[in-house]
Write a protein that holds these residues in place. Structure first.
Motif, short mmCIF file in Angstrom:
data_model
loop_
_atom_site.label_atom_id
_atom_site.label_comp_id
_atom_site.label_asym_id
_atom_site.label_seq_id
_atom_site.Cartn_x
_atom_site.Cartn_y
_atom_site.Cartn_z
N ALA A 113 0.82 -1.21 0.00
CA ALA A 113 0.00 0.00 0.00
C ALA A 113 0.86 1.26 0.00
CB ALA A 113 -0.93 0.00 1.22
N ASN A 114 2.12 1.13 0.40
CA ASN A 114 3.02 2.28 0.46
C ASN A 114 3.97 2.37 -0.73
OD1 ASN A 114 2.56 3.76 3.12
ND2 ASN A 114 2.68 1.63 3.81
N VAL A 115 3.72 1.54 -1.76
CA VAL A 115 4.52 1.60 -3.01
C VAL A 115 3.65 2.24 -4.08
CG1 VAL A 115 5.75 0.28 -4.76
CG2 VAL A 115 5.76 -0.49 -2.39
N ASP A 116 4.14 3.31 -4.71
CA ASP A 116 3.37 3.97 -5.77
C ASP A 116 3.74 3.35 -7.11
OD1 ASP A 116 1.94 5.58 -7.44
OD2 ASP A 116 2.75 7.48 -6.68
N LEU A 117 2.79 2.63 -7.70
CA LEU A 117 3.03 1.96 -8.98
C LEU A 117 2.17 2.55 -10.10
CD1 LEU A 117 3.28 -1.82 -7.92
CD2 LEU A 117 5.11 -0.15 -8.24
N HIS A 118 1.77 3.81 -9.95
CA HIS A 118 1.00 4.46 -11.01
C HIS A 118 1.88 4.60 -12.26
CE1 HIS A 118 -1.24 7.49 -13.27
NE2 HIS A 118 -2.29 7.14 -12.54
N PRO A 119 1.29 4.45 -13.46
CA PRO A 119 2.08 4.56 -14.70
C PRO A 119 2.84 5.88 -14.85
CG PRO A 119 -0.04 3.56 -15.18
CD PRO A 119 -0.09 4.00 -13.74
N ASP A 120 2.35 6.96 -14.22
CA ASP A 120 3.09 8.22 -14.28
C ASP A 120 4.40 8.13 -13.50
OD1 ASP A 120 1.06 9.27 -15.76
OD2 ASP A 120 0.13 10.39 -14.10
N VAL A 121 4.43 7.27 -12.49
CA VAL A 121 5.63 7.09 -11.67
C VAL A 121 6.47 5.93 -12.20
CG1 VAL A 121 6.49 6.58 -9.34
CG2 VAL A 121 4.44 8.00 -9.65
#
Length: 590
Positions: A140-148
């Protein structure tokens, strides 16, 4: 690449939590689906409120909400739960129930992904081990959004994770994915012949991978075409046997906006997921040297019952290596030349080039490919290119719409010395193709002519090393003729047939029988007269036993004979070494 390795290392840290409750070989059962879940979670985050509002609106009106939710999400798939991964982790007492509800709130094609992972069972197992909150909180604390984390970087993350899991469980990583630079080479070899067509506004083309893995080939091809022409569209199709790889591939295609109904799960050889379909382009890296015993019954039945109307008409390879079955499968899906034709690239090891003598399944498959003028080029790659093996590999390029100057010909390209060493090995992979290496191979292929490079050997002598050679298709064919000699009785007289069919003709002595290989265009009787009869005047060729064979002895065509140095030079060097040894011995005894 370094960034994706750092990200995969962060995700991999979850393994520290699993140690003790899970075997190392089981880590992937938790880490891979959670990574996919978090990726989808991040993708849908921005439109979550719009989806929930649309759901409330449509349900209040008594209308089916699904088509509206797909549109509201912006991705064609959705999750209509108010939960997301951080919210699920925030309610520690009900986390198991929340995660079950959350994953079930996805649209059907996404639920299928988690069913392939058997994710529900893993949630229950993690809950019983009191690990579910800890693992969920990590992700939940890993940002895996395609922008990132862009799609290509995410692909590297999945590949790195799968490679690590494969090492831990002694599985074959090469069955799942191919190094991205090898895919880039294959895609360039396919597309560069069609630059003009692919540059047209709004062009739509289809691409298929029967061994899709996590979708690396499909994704790289789409990225390459988009770079060439942002207005072009590539419709992607594929099939994958491994459930986890299939699930990752399907998730990736969903995010890219592809029709995931075109991504099938199952064994391509025994259960073709795209029967009767044809494609503009095809790519594949089938498993190297893997037996096809499990699907032998189905494949043999199709070969026998359907012949050339099926996929395996030309013949069947030995059961210990099924890679040529995948090649025939791809050929069966080539669009007819009159409808625009197809181009395909496939990675194979050295075995399909020459394994099997005249009349064998492998030889008959090569014969069909060459006599049908489908083989355009073969590129030898450097060794140590793949994660699970250091063996020599080759990219075969096939087309049923060859350019006029290529018709009836095959180009062989030696790219085995075009690479750069990696700073850090990944499994068996110690080398990679740099952009300049890919460009050099593509340029050689594009020129389509013979070429050499000037080199200097270890003794300082200059020579020309061939890097591209062009042959007529027939150059790879040969005749295997059977030379017979007569049986003789105790007195040395020739024994002859008594039956009506061969009455008076000499009987062949099987113990003296021999076979010889001659070029495809050679006359067997002329060969007999010139090479055999001067030594054994009573021999003859049995034409009924003649077989046609095809092989591609790649390395032989690039061998350069360099005569040994003059004997005097060698003697002089030996004398220097000998004198030095004598002097050293003298110094020791002084």
């Amino acid at each position: 690449m370094a960034e994706s390795q750092n990200l995969s290392a962060l995700i991999w840290s979850v393994a520290d939590l699993l140690r003790g409750d899970y075997k190392q070989s089981e880590y992937g059962r938790v880490i891979l689906p959670f990574t996919v879940l978090r990726r989808l979670d991040c993708v849908l985050e921005a439109t979550k409120s719009a989806v929930l509002a649309e759901k409330e609106k449509r349900e209040a009106a008594g209308l089916p909400a699904e088509p509206f939710l797909r549109k509201a999400s912006g991705y064609g798939f959705y999750n209509d739960s108010p939960l997301d991964l951080p919210k699920a982790a925030g309610d520690q007492d009900n986390i198991a129930e929340n995660l079950h509800d959350y994953t079930q709130a996805f649209s059907p094609e996404v639920r299928d992904i988690f069913e392939c992972f058997e994710f529900a069972a893993q949630l229950d197992r993690l809950a019983k081990a009191d690990l579910l909150y800890l693992v969920t909180d990590k992700f939940a604390n890993v940002d895996l959004h395609p922008d990132v984390v862009p799609n290509d970087k995410m692909g590297h993350v999945f590949e790195e994770l799968i490679r690590r899991f494969a090492e831990l469980s002694n599985e074959t990583a090469g069955e799942h994915f191919t190094p991205r630079e090898v895919i880039a080479l294959m895609v360039n070899l396919l597309f560069t012949e069609d630059d003009d067509v692919l540059a047209r506004p709004g062009v739509v083309r289809t691409l298929y991978d029967p061994t899709a893995g996590t979708g690396g080939m499909l994704s790289t091809a789409e990225e390459r075409l988009t770079d060439m022409n942002p207005d072009a569209r590539l419709v992607l199709s594929g099939q994958e046997l491994n459930a986890e790889s299939y699930a990752i591939c399907k998730a990736d295609m969903l995010i890219k906006g592809q029709d995931v109904a075109r991504i099938k799960h199952g064994n391509t050889l025994s259960d073709d997921g795209h029967p009767g379909q044809v494609f503009d382009y095809m790519l594949s890296n089938p498993p190297f040297g893997v037996e096809w015993k499990k699907v032998q019954k189905d494949v043999k039945k199709e070969h026998k019952d359907r012949g050339f109307d099926g996929r395996f008409g030309p013949g069947l390879p030995r059961v210990s290596d099924g890679s040529l079955l995948f090649l025939m499968h791809l050929i069966s899906k080539m669009r007819p030349a009159k409808d625009g034709g197809s181009r395909l690239a496939i990675v194979l090891n050295g075995s399909p080039l020459f394994t099997g003598g005249a009349g064998s399944g492998e030889s008959e498959i090569r014969r069909h490919i060459l006599e049908s003028d489908l083989l355009e080029a073969i590129v030898a790659l450097p060794t140590d290119m793949f994660y699970n093996t250091g063996i020599a590999t080759y990219v075969w390029v096939l087309s049923n719409r060859k350019a006029p100057e290529r018709k009836g010909k095959v180009q062989l390209i030696d790219g085995s010395r075009l690479f750069r060493k990696m700073r850090k090995s990944l499994g068996s992979k110690r080398k990679e193709l740099g952009p300049e290496d890919i460009a050099a191979i593509v340029r050689l292929h594009g020129d389509g002519v013979e070429a050499s490079v000037a080199e200097v050997d270890e003794h300082g002598r200059a020579y020309d090393r061939p890097v591209s050679r062009v042959f007529r298709n027939e150059a790879f064919g040969y005749q295997q003729i059977t030379v017979e000699r007569p049986e003789r009785d105790a007195a040395g007289n020739v024994v002859r047939h008594n039956g009506r069919k061969q009455k008076g003709e000499p009987k062949a002595d099987s113990s003296l029988r021999d076979t010889e290989t001659i070029p495809l265009d050679a006359d067997p009787e002329e060969h007999l007269a010139a090479e055999v009869l001067p030594h054994v005047p009573d021999a003859w060729v049995d034409d009924s036993k003649t077989k046609i064979g095809y092989e591609i002895p790649f390395n032989r065509h690039f061998y350069v004979f360099r005569p040994p140095r003059a004997l005097a030079a060698i003697d002089a060097e030996l004398k220097i070494v000998t004198d030095r040894i004598v002097a050293m011995i003298g110094g020791l005894s002084a």
